[in-house]
Design a protein around this motif. Sequence first.
Motif, PDB file in Angstrom:
ATOM      1  N   ILE A   1       0.836  -1.200   0.000  1.00 46.32           N
ATOM      2  CA  ILE A   1       0.000   0.000   0.000  1.00 46.32           C
ATOM      3  C   ILE A   1       0.871   1.249   0.000  1.00 46.32           C
ATOM      4  CG2 ILE A   1      -1.607   1.387   1.369  1.00 46.32           C
ATOM      5  CD1 ILE A   1      -3.045  -1.100   2.159  1.00 46.32           C
ATOM      6  N   MET A   2       1.930   1.248   0.811  1.00 47.58           N
ATOM      7  CA  MET A   2       2.786   2.431   0.915  1.00 47.58           C
ATOM      8  C   MET A   2       3.493   2.724  -0.408  1.00 47.58           C
ATOM      9  SD  MET A   2       2.269   3.814   3.731  1.00 47.58           S
ATOM     10  CE  MET A   2       3.524   5.085   3.502  1.00 47.58           C
ATOM     11  N   LYS A   3       3.862   1.666  -1.142  1.00 48.41           N
ATOM     12  CA  LYS A   3       4.477   1.895  -2.454  1.00 48.41           C
ATOM     13  C   LYS A   3       3.487   2.582  -3.398  1.00 48.41           C
ATOM     14  CE  LYS A   3       7.413  -2.218  -2.096  1.00 48.41           C
ATOM     15  NZ  LYS A   3       7.605  -3.609  -2.572  1.00 48.41           N
ATOM     16  N   VAL A   4       2.251   2.066  -3.399  1.00 50.04           N
ATOM     17  CA  VAL A   4       1.247   2.643  -4.304  1.00 50.04           C
ATOM     18  C   VAL A   4       0.878   4.056  -3.856  1.00 50.04           C
ATOM     19  CG1 VAL A   4      -0.994   2.314  -5.387  1.00 50.04           C
ATOM     20  CG2 VAL A   4       0.374   0.329  -4.776  1.00 50.04           C
ATOM     21  N   ILE A   5       0.820   4.296  -2.537  1.00 49.07           N
ATOM     22  CA  ILE A   5       0.542   5.644  -2.038  1.00 49.07           C
ATOM     23  C   ILE A   5       1.632   6.610  -2.494  1.00 49.07           C
ATOM     24  CG2 ILE A   5       0.408   7.079   0.034  1.00 49.07           C
ATOM     25  CD1 ILE A   5      -1.004   4.796   1.435  1.00 49.07           C
ATOM     26  N   THR A   6       2.872   6.169  -2.409  1.00 46.45           N
ATOM     27  CA  THR A   6       3.984   7.026  -2.848  1.00 46.45           C
ATOM     28  C   THR A   6       3.853   7.371  -4.329  1.00 46.45           C
ATOM     29  OG1 THR A   6       5.433   5.959  -1.217  1.00 46.45           O
ATOM     30  CG2 THR A   6       6.497   7.242  -2.956  1.00 46.45           C
ATOM     31  N   ILE A   7       3.479   6.378  -5.134  1.00 49.51           N
ATOM     32  CA  ILE A   7       3.247   6.633  -6.561  1.00 49.51           C
ATOM     33  C   ILE A   7       2.091   7.620  -6.731  1.00 49.51           C
ATOM     34  CG2 ILE A   7       2.582   5.609  -8.767  1.00 49.51           C
ATOM     35  CD1 ILE A   7       5.389   4.918  -7.818  1.00 49.51           C
TER      36      ILE A   7
ATOM     37  N   VAL B   1      -0.447   3.926 -16.721  1.00 50.92           N
ATOM     38  CA  VAL B   1      -0.136   4.015 -15.291  1.00 50.92           C
ATOM     39  C   VAL B   1      -1.367   4.250 -14.414  1.00 50.92           C
ATOM     40  CG1 VAL B   1       1.148   5.315 -13.535  1.00 50.92           C
ATOM     41  CG2 VAL B   1       2.202   4.821 -15.752  1.00 50.92           C
ATOM     42  N   VAL B   2      -2.183   5.255 -14.735  1.00 45.23           N
ATOM     43  CA  VAL B   2      -3.209   5.721 -13.805  1.00 45.23           C
ATOM     44  C   VAL B   2      -4.294   4.682 -13.492  1.00 45.23           C
ATOM     45  CG1 VAL B   2      -4.979   7.473 -13.386  1.00 45.23           C
ATOM     46  CG2 VAL B   2      -2.764   8.141 -14.326  1.00 45.23           C
ATOM     47  N   PRO B   3      -4.919   4.033 -14.503  1.00 42.96           N
ATOM     48  CA  PRO B   3      -5.943   3.031 -14.148  1.00 42.96           C
ATOM     49  C   PRO B   3      -5.390   1.899 -13.286  1.00 42.96           C
ATOM     50  CG  PRO B   3      -6.081   3.594 -16.481  1.00 42.96           C
ATOM     51  CD  PRO B   3      -4.804   4.181 -15.963  1.00 42.96           C
ATOM     52  N   ARG B   4      -4.149   1.497 -13.526  1.00 41.87           N
ATOM     53  CA  ARG B   4      -3.545   0.420 -12.750  1.00 41.87           C
ATOM     54  C   ARG B   4      -3.195   0.879 -11.340  1.00 41.87           C
ATOM     55  NH1 ARG B   4      -2.615  -0.304 -17.935  1.00 41.87           N
ATOM     56  NH2 ARG B   4      -2.901  -2.417 -18.746  1.00 41.87           N
ATOM     57  N   LYS B   5      -2.759   2.106 -11.220  1.00 37.63           N
ATOM     58  CA  LYS B   5      -2.486   2.642  -9.885  1.00 37.63           C
ATOM     59  C   LYS B   5      -3.754   2.677  -9.054  1.00 37.63           C
ATOM     60  CE  LYS B   5      -2.985   6.750  -9.108  1.00 37.63           C
ATOM     61  NZ  LYS B   5      -4.096   7.596  -8.581  1.00 37.63           N
ATOM     62  N   ASP B   6      -4.862   3.151  -9.645  1.00 43.14           N
ATOM     63  CA  ASP B   6      -6.143   3.211  -8.928  1.00 43.14           C
ATOM     64  C   ASP B   6      -6.628   1.819  -8.533  1.00 43.14           C
ATOM     65  OD1 ASP B   6      -6.223   5.962  -9.176  1.00 43.14           O
ATOM     66  OD2 ASP B   6      -7.397   5.933 -11.020  1.00 43.14           O
ATOM     67  N   ALA B   7      -6.517   0.856  -9.462  1.00 48.43           N
ATOM     68  CA  ALA B   7      -6.952  -0.506  -9.170  1.00 48.43           C
ATOM     69  C   ALA B   7      -6.082  -1.147  -8.102  1.00 48.43           C
ATOM     70  CB  ALA B   7      -6.929  -1.349 -10.445  1.00 48.43           C
ATOM     71  N   LEU B   8      -4.776  -0.907  -8.144  1.00 50.30           N
ATOM     72  CA  LEU B   8      -3.866  -1.467  -7.144  1.00 50.30           C
ATOM     73  C   LEU B   8      -4.240  -1.027  -5.728  1.00 50.30           C
ATOM     74  CD1 LEU B   8      -0.244  -1.311  -8.613  1.00 50.30           C
ATOM     75  CD2 LEU B   8      -1.450  -3.326  -7.779  1.00 50.30           C
ATOM     76  N   LEU B   9      -4.584   0.243  -5.585  1.00 47.13           N
ATOM     77  CA  LEU B   9      -4.985   0.735  -4.271  1.00 47.13           C
ATOM     78  C   LEU B   9      -6.187  -0.033  -3.743  1.00 47.13           C
ATOM     79  CD1 LEU B   9      -4.667   4.638  -4.360  1.00 47.13           C
ATOM     80  CD2 LEU B   9      -3.444   3.050  -2.881  1.00 47.13           C
ATOM     81  N   GLN B  10      -7.211  -0.183  -4.578  1.00 44.37           N
ATOM     82  CA  GLN B  10      -8.445  -0.836  -4.127  1.00 44.37           C
ATOM     83  C   GLN B  10      -8.239  -2.324  -3.858  1.00 44.37           C
ATOM     84  OE1 GLN B  10     -10.758   1.301  -3.317  1.00 44.37           O
ATOM     85  NE2 GLN B  10      -9.438   2.861  -4.220  1.00 44.37           N
ATOM     86  N   LEU B  11      -7.342  -2.959  -4.583  1.00 40.30           N
ATOM     87  CA  LEU B  11      -7.091  -4.386  -4.393  1.00 40.30           C
ATOM     88  C   LEU B  11      -6.251  -4.669  -3.152  1.00 40.30           C
ATOM     89  CD1 LEU B  11      -6.384  -5.393  -8.102  1.00 40.30           C
ATOM     90  CD2 LEU B  11      -8.361  -6.074  -6.738  1.00 40.30           C
ATOM     91  N   ASN B  12      -5.536  -3.666  -2.662  1.00 45.21           N
ATOM     92  CA  ASN B  12      -4.654  -3.872  -1.515  1.00 45.21           C
ATOM     93  C   ASN B  12      -5.247  -3.425  -0.181  1.00 45.21           C
ATOM     94  OD1 ASN B  12      -1.872  -4.998  -2.231  1.00 45.21           O
ATOM     95  ND2 ASN B  12      -2.096  -3.436  -3.816  1.00 45.21           N
TER      96      ASN B  12
END
Length: 421
Positions: free
Chosen positions: A234-240, A341-352
């Motif tokens: 989560i912290m990696k994706v938040i940083t992104i 990048v953006v759709p995958r970043k948003d999806a990664l947050l919700q999946l984690n």
Amino acid sequence: MKSILKHPLMELLRNNKGNPRTLILMEPLWGIPFNLIAPFATLYMYTQGITDVQIGLILSVSMVVQVFFSFFGGIITDRFGRKNTTIMGDAFGWVVACLIWAFSNNFWLFLLAAILNSFDKINWTAWFCLLIEDADPKDLVGVYSWTHIAGLVAVFLAPISGLLISNYSLVPVVRVLYVIFAVNMMIKIVITYRHCTETKRGLIRMEETKNTPLIKMLNEYKTLVPSILKNREIMKVITISVILHIYHLISSSFFGLYVTQRLGVNQGYLALFPILNAIVMLIFMVGVQHRLEAVKFRIPMWSGLVINAVGIILLILTPAGNSIPFIIVHVFFGAIAVAMVVPRKDALLQLNIDANERARINALIITFTIAFASPFGYFAGWLSSIDRRLPFIFLLAITVIAIFIVGRIRDPEVTEQKSVG
């Protein structure tokens, strides 16, 4: 026609009825006026005597206010529901704010409008929950892609504003567009009220929190914050997310000034660059996005950021004068990068994140993102006042940081089953 109807994105839209479909189809109501105004918003202030530093100060002050609204966004969303909170955010964050922007002619009115627009950060948490909580987890990248596509379609109307400005002048045209923006958002509010329903998880959270004191709900953040900080993914994706937020803030605010004031591009051309961006993103999302499912998240995100870095370098090195071809390539690279990048970043947050605490965790993530990014509006304005290339050199630096972080992200496992929140 049959091949179009069988496209994975069209099938996804058919299968995700209710809130996802309604919100996606409504997105042009926001996207059309936003994209008509966005290329000229900074020049609208600059033309009326607002300096580079004041523009940066408005950005930073509004982001401080956004931190406050974002922090309470999760609590408000849980207490009053995803649907009601979305309506409230649209009303204050866009209808009222746009009406003030329409009549702004000094620093203080622009600042007031920006502060009111910060209500939209309450809307962020509620709107995303309303959008995805009753959708299938495996469809998240596609759902987020549709939200971008729905907004991008509106970009093709952007030349209207450029044509109007060429025939009349910038300030009166933008004033009228802001009024149209307010009317559109009123229509969006009515449609949301009539055709959206509260999510299953939203109903549960409304019942669980209806008698819970505000102080107790705030104290519960004590357990949520450590859970986020301890989760490395989560912290990696938040940083992104923070880096991308800073990037969008600076790029959208200073690109227009850079290409017109330094590279000598005519103001009328500003409306054409978003169209190129939209064309490239649409082609990519419709023709390529679903073909990248096999490589999941990390590789497309990393590749997109590298492409974006090359585009920034090209823009920085672009000479004044015959600069249009170089700017076009920059926009082309940036569009591909955003689509990857953006759709995958948003999806990664919700999946984690924990689905049971989606609203409050999303609110905390948004709060952290905006709080960390808030000084950079003023910082970018200061850099621009020294040399208009410096904000983009800074963007290159943070993009390189994002490249290294994305290289360490792990792809999550995506299940097929339905989720209630």
